[in-house]
Design an enzyme around this catalytic site. Structure first.
Site, PDB file in Angstrom:
ATOM      1  N   GLY A 333     -62.530 -24.205 -36.567  1.00 27.14           N
ATOM      2  CA  GLY A 333     -63.921 -24.808 -35.983  1.00 27.14           C
ATOM      3  C   GLY A 333     -64.138 -26.085 -36.928  1.00 27.14           C
ATOM      4  O   GLY A 333     -63.241 -26.779 -37.295  1.00 27.14           O
ATOM      5  N   SER A 334     -65.539 -26.381 -37.095  1.00 29.34           N
ATOM      6  CA  SER A 334     -65.871 -27.533 -37.617  1.00 29.34           C
ATOM      7  C   SER A 334     -65.388 -27.790 -39.309  1.00 29.34           C
ATOM      8  O   SER A 334     -65.578 -29.039 -39.592  1.00 29.34           O
ATOM      9  CB  SER A 334     -67.346 -27.687 -37.545  1.00 29.34           C
ATOM     10  N   THR A 335     -65.011 -26.898 -39.885  1.00 29.93           N
ATOM     11  CA  THR A 335     -64.332 -27.106 -41.151  1.00 29.93           C
ATOM     12  C   THR A 335     -63.344 -28.116 -41.036  1.00 29.93           C
ATOM     13  O   THR A 335     -63.049 -28.917 -41.874  1.00 29.93           O
ATOM     14  CB  THR A 335     -63.892 -25.920 -41.827  1.00 29.93           C
ATOM     15  N   LYS A 337     -63.131 -30.911 -39.427  1.00 30.03           N
ATOM     16  CA  LYS A 337     -63.442 -32.199 -39.344  1.00 30.03           C
ATOM     17  C   LYS A 337     -63.268 -32.950 -40.476  1.00 30.03           C
ATOM     18  O   LYS A 337     -63.034 -34.100 -40.432  1.00 30.03           O
ATOM     19  CB  LYS A 337     -65.029 -32.146 -38.764  1.00 30.03           C
TER      20      LYS A 337
END
Lengths: 680, 392
Positions: A333-335, A337
């Protein structure tokens, strides 16, 4: 001597011939010295005697030789080259000396005992010595006076003479009972059994119970053999070399980590969770938690692990023996990014002044990428992370392109299993190079469409924050002051930028609730949807994670907290995203662990220090959009700072307003995603 | 022993005419055998399921009986010894053949007869009796050949052919029975003893060479026809164990026993390797002795055997009587070979062959048979007051 004395005969006449000698006949036994050789038979006899004497001498010499050989061999076998009694190959009977070996202890980094072996007894029998089924029945009944719970028929069957299964040999050794206490030992003796033997065995004890049970693993007591975790990896050292093993774990960190993750799971009714605390500079694992867990002293008590749970495990991994940190792969997920940002900086395909169009959804074929709570405008580089914009991250990833994305993730170890000293470290699931298309690049840019273990995530974040060197995580305590080999993945300068960006997420972004005053926490939240057994994302089933480091002004530790399938509760306003679930858990961990690790909160100088790690947010300008990376564009080699790009002369955007989004933005893919990772 | 030189009683004359050094040596061996038996008794007794004190007691009785038998036979006159040997040879041969037919099968062989509750191995008694019988036949052949000296070549050859042939025929019959039992160890000893005797009797070197060749061929033949002999040989040849074959368990344990004992041994009762030795009280008693009493006592035992055999042979250099020379050679060769095979097997010098160590190993048959042989030896080597008495 020669003249025979014959008392029972008349004395011979003085002139008579010697007795027994007749003319023409050979004298019978003349003395050798006086022998007269005067006839052929005499000659022949003398010749015979001479031959015999020679042969006798040879025979005597021969025997001397034989006995001398024995003597020489005796000296060799006893004194010169004595054969030492060697341990006999064990066929079925472990000899007492072998089973009496005490397996070495496992310690934490401070010398606390995590695993130790205690001597004990096990009850065995020799069915051949018992001899008959009638005897076996008697012995079984005597044993059952001590152990009424034992099944009589099964016991008789075991004790009766029988063949070793699959062979013609008679069984001489059967285990009856393990973990016999000294009292039971005495009672069995008092019962007057026969054909029963006691063997010294040992029992593995885990004084910390459930704590660190997944790292430590398991030992089969009967065989004194490690079968899981560090007990398996370091079996030879512990069992044969009997050298204690000092792990990098700190039991205090481990306990705090377990408490925090456990509370987060309970608060949000998750089905499980994980936590890791890593020394950012050495890669040592100070804490590793996977929940649910089980009591190391009762490995058989681990629940939801049998084949009957398999179908369920495929969905939820509820098995208590399952170490999510290394055996589980999840879409990060966003980690992720943070990785995308580091990649764009490192290849120079974007810089802090770049802007990304988050005003419009991206549609490729059947897929539409959206921001969950989008700003509906262009975002600057820092804002993409601050607001956790999927669209921004997708554009950022596209600026580098698939090839460089794959290369960068490969350098960060995101495409191969980790070298951590634990069995079963899972290999990430990522698209094959041929399937790594544009849509993959975009979704991987915000952490969907790839699945890695939690330890992968925290290892990568450590590298981004520690100055740019990736070190494989280890569970073994490293000698103080020793630098472990590592691979440079980003430049020092870009690492510094990454720290500031991570700090920004905690001060002004989704990770706000991870902040602990004075410890300058930085990091990133990530809420990823879980893929079900058929590759489809499951409605409402998420992974909420926080990955970060502290203190951001001089990072020492990386932390990772994850809750599996959290559900919204009354206080979270209907959200079950990482900002609500994992970030507070990380705060719990840091606030408890930092003082234990000797870090002092910098409350007084907080403002000054924050100055040094803050990042200014440039205005986002639509004209400053990054162009998609062309294949021909030369990649800047990793490790070199990307040249700053001149800002374009685009019209000024509206002043950037920092909106503090309290929630994370899970990705929705409108169409059914054909994510290669999905089949699990 | 205070015995007057003028004592003319049977015992008195015996004492002053018997080879006292050999007698001392043999008694010393019996004492050493008793000591060695103490080391193996507890375990060997347990394996046989009898009380160790009974085990020891039996051996004491055996040794005393053996000593008495040895002295009694050494008292006999030479003629009586010869007669005893001839009769004993016939009886023992028949008993050996009976054992083959009626004896119980033990370890796959029919070697024993049950007589009055005791197991007896008749071939043990056949061994010394046959040695003396052979000596008589060979000496007679030599005597007649000497008498015929000077006449035709055939006339001197004929008695030898006849009398040696007779001995060879007997050997053949015995070999046939022993091979059928089977008892290859005994067969090898008897053949080797026979060979030693015809060697000393002065057989031509050419025949010696031929016999040697035949022995080697016979060995090869046995290797290829008798699987268990072949197995033993292979295991000896390949050291510790054959590839994919059985572990060379016995001799490895024996080597460990010697190694454990070292120079002075572990001390009585302190041995541990002996517990895993097969047949510690018979075939591997030398290894047990080595473990508990060390090199020193083993060398002493070896020295006593060497003393008896070599001194006995050298003393024969002064002996004129061919019967005495050949019989004594046979008895000494048997005694020495048996000791050598036992010790060398334990030490892995030769392929493992079950053989008792004279007077040291446990067992009634063995002790009594050795006593019979040594009694005959002592009787034959008694200093004769009158040479002519012996020749009349």
């Amino acid at each position: 001597m020669n003249e025979p004395f014959m008392p029972d005969r008349p004395p011979p006449a003085p002139d008579s011939q010697p007795i027994g000698r007749t003319v023409g006949a050979a004298p019978r036994t003349p003395g050798r010295a006086l022998e007269k050789v005067n006839s052929a038979p005499d000659l022949a006899r003398r010749h015979q005697a001479e031959t015999s004497r020679g042969r006798l001498l040879l025979a005597a010499i021969g025997f001397c030789g034989l006995f001398a050989a024995v003597g020489a061999q005796l000296v060799r076998a006893t004194v010169l080259e004595p054969a030492l009694p060697r341990p006999r190959p064990v066929v079925r009977l472990p000899s007492p000396t072998e089973t009496a070996v005490i397996r070495a202890r496992i310690l934490d980094r401070n010398g606390e005992t995590l695993a130790a072996s205690l001597p004990g007894f096990s009850l065995t029998a020799d069915p051949e010595a018992i001899g008959s089924e009638a005897n076996a029945t008697r012995v079984a009944d005597l044993l059952r006076t001590v152990y009424p719970d034992m099944n009589r028929e099964a016991l008789i069957a075991r004790l009766s003479p029988h063949k070793v299964p699959g062979s013609e040999e008679a069984a001489r050794f059967v285990y009856i009972r393990h973990d016999v206490t000294p009292q039971e030992h005495q009672r069995v003796i008092n019962a007057g059994t026969f054909g029963i033997e006691f063997r010294n065995t040992e029992r593995r004890i885990y004084p910390q119970g459930r704590s660190a049970v997944h790292v430590l693993g398991q030992v089969i007591d009967l065989e004194n053999r490690g079968v899981a975790g560090a007990e398996l990896t370091f079996d030879r050292q512990l069992r044969i070399e009997r050298q204690p093993l000092r792990l990098s774990l700190d039991i205090r960190v481990q306990l705090a980590l377990r408490d925090a993750v456990s509370r987060a799971i309970a608060d949000y009714s998750g089905i499980g969770g994980a936590g890791v605390l890593l020394d950012i500079n050495t890669g040592e694992v100070l804490g590793m938690v996977s929940l649910p867990d089980y009591d190391g002293n009762d490995p058989m008590g681990a629940r939801f692990c049998g084949p009957e749970h398999e179908a369920r495990n495929r969905v939820s991994n509820r098995c208590e023996r399952y170490n999510r940190v290394i055996n589980g792969v999840y879409e990060p997920g966003s980690t992720f990014k943070l990785l995308t940002a580091a990649m764009a900086l490192e290849y120079g395909t974007a810089n802090l002044n770049s802007s990304f169009d988050a005003s419009r959804n991206i549609t490729i074929g059947r897929f539409t990428i959206k921001d969950f709570r989008g700003q509906g405008r262009w975002l600057s580089f820092p804002e993409v992370l601050q607001h956790s914009s999927n669209l921004g991250a997708a554009h950022m990833a596209m600026s580098a392109g698939a090839t460089r994305q794959r290369e960068f993730l490969g350098r960060l170890g995101m495409l191969s299993s980790l070298a951590v000293e634990l069995p079963g470290s899972r290999r990430p699931m990522a698209p094959a190079p041929s399937a790594w298309k544009e849509v993959s690049t975009m979704t991987i840019g915000y952490g969907q469409g790839i699945a890695v273990t939690p330890l992968h995530v925290v290892t990568a974040i450590s590298a981004l924050a520690n100055g740019g060197t990736l070190r494989q995580p280890t569970i073994v305590a490293q000698p103080a002051g020793e630098t472990r080999p590592g691979v440079r993945v980003i430049s020092e300068r870009n690492s510094d930028i990454m720290r500031r960006l991570m700090r920004l997420v905690v001060t002004d972004g989704s990770g706000k609730s991870a902040e602990v005053a004075g410890f300058f926490v930085g990091g990133k939240t990530g809420t990823a949807q879980k893929a079900g057994p058929h590759g489809r994302y499951m409605e409402g089933k998420r992974i909420a994670a926080f990955v970060g480091a502290f203190p951001m002004n001089a990072p020492r530790y990386a932390v990772y907290v994850m809750v599996d399938e959290p559900n919204p509760n009354a206080t979270s306003h209907g959200f079950a995203t990482a900002g609500w679930v994992a970030a507070p858990a990380a705060r719990d961990v840091i606030s408890r662990v930092a003082p234990v690790l000797g870090l002092v909160p910098e409350i007084d100088r907080a403002a000054q220090i924050q100055q040094t790690i803050a990042i200014s947010i440039p205005p986002a300008r639509p004209g400053n959009a990054t162009r998609p990376a062309a294949a021909a564009q030369p990649a800047t080699p990793p490790g070199q700072a990307a040249p700053a790009r001149p800002a374009s002369m685009a019209p000024l955007p509206p002043p950037s307003v920092i909106r503090r989004t309290a929630t994370e933005t899970p990705v929705r893919m409108v169409a059914a995603p054909e994510v290669p990772v999905a089949a699990r | 022993m205070p015995v007057s030189r003028t004592d003319t009683s049977v015992l008195g004359r015996w004492w002053w005419t018997v080879d006292r050094f050999s007698l001392y040596a043999l008694v010393l061996l019996m004492v050493l055998g008793y000591v060695a038996m103490m080391a193996v008794a507890p375990m060997a007794a347990r394996r046989q399921g009898i009380d160790p004190s009974i085990f020891i007691g039996k051996q004491v009785v055996f040794l005393l009986a053996a000593a008495a038998l040895m002295v009694a036979i050494s008292l006999l006159e030479r003629k009586r010894v010869q007669l005893l040997a001839l009769v004993g040879c016939a009886v023992a041969f028949i008993a050996t053949a009976l054992a083959l037919k009626f004896g119980p099968e033990i370890n796959g062989a029919h070697r024993w007869l049950r007589i009055a509750g005791q197991q007896l191995q008749p071939s043990e008694f056949l061994k010394p009796c046959f040695a003396v019988t052979t000596a008589l036949l060979l000496a007679e052949g030599n005597r007649r050949a000497a008498l015929a000296a000077g006449s035709s070549r055939f006339a001197t050859l004929k008695p030898r052919l006849v009398w040696y042939g007779a001995a060879l025929a007997m050997l053949g019959a015995i070999a046939l029975v022993l091979k059928s039992q089977p008892d290859i160890g005994m067969l090898i000893v008897i053949v080797a003893v026979f060979f030693a005797q015809i060697f000393v009797a002065g057989i031509h070197w050419l025949i010696v060479a031929m016999m040697g060749g035949l022995g080697i061929l016979g060995g090869i033949g046995i290797y290829f026809t008798m699987p268990h002999f072949r197995d033993r040989f292979d295991r000896w040849l390949h050291g510790t164990s054959t590839p994919g074959g059985r572990d060379n368990f016995q001799v490895d344990r024996a080597a460990e026993a010697f190694g454990h004992g070292g120079l002075l041994g572990t001390g009585p009762g302190e041995g541990t390797v002996k517990n895993s030795l097969p047949d510690p009280h018979t075939d591997f008693i030398f290894a047990v002795t080595g473990e508990e009493f060390g090199l020193v006592l083993c060398l002493l035992i070896l020295a006593v055997f060497c003393f008896v055999v070599v001194r006995g042979l050298l003393k024969l250099l002064a002996e004129q009587d061919q019967v005495v020379v050949l019989a004594t050679t046979g008895l000494l060769a048997q005694f020495g070979l048996q000791a050598f095979i036992n010790m060398a097997s334990s030490l892995q010098l030769i392929p493992a062959k079950g053989m008792t160590l004279p007077f040291i190993s446990y067992g009634g048959s063995s002790a009594l048979a050795i006593a019979l042989g040594m009694g005959m030896l002592l009787a034959l080597t008694r200093r004769r007051i009158s040479r002519s008495e012996a020749t009349e």
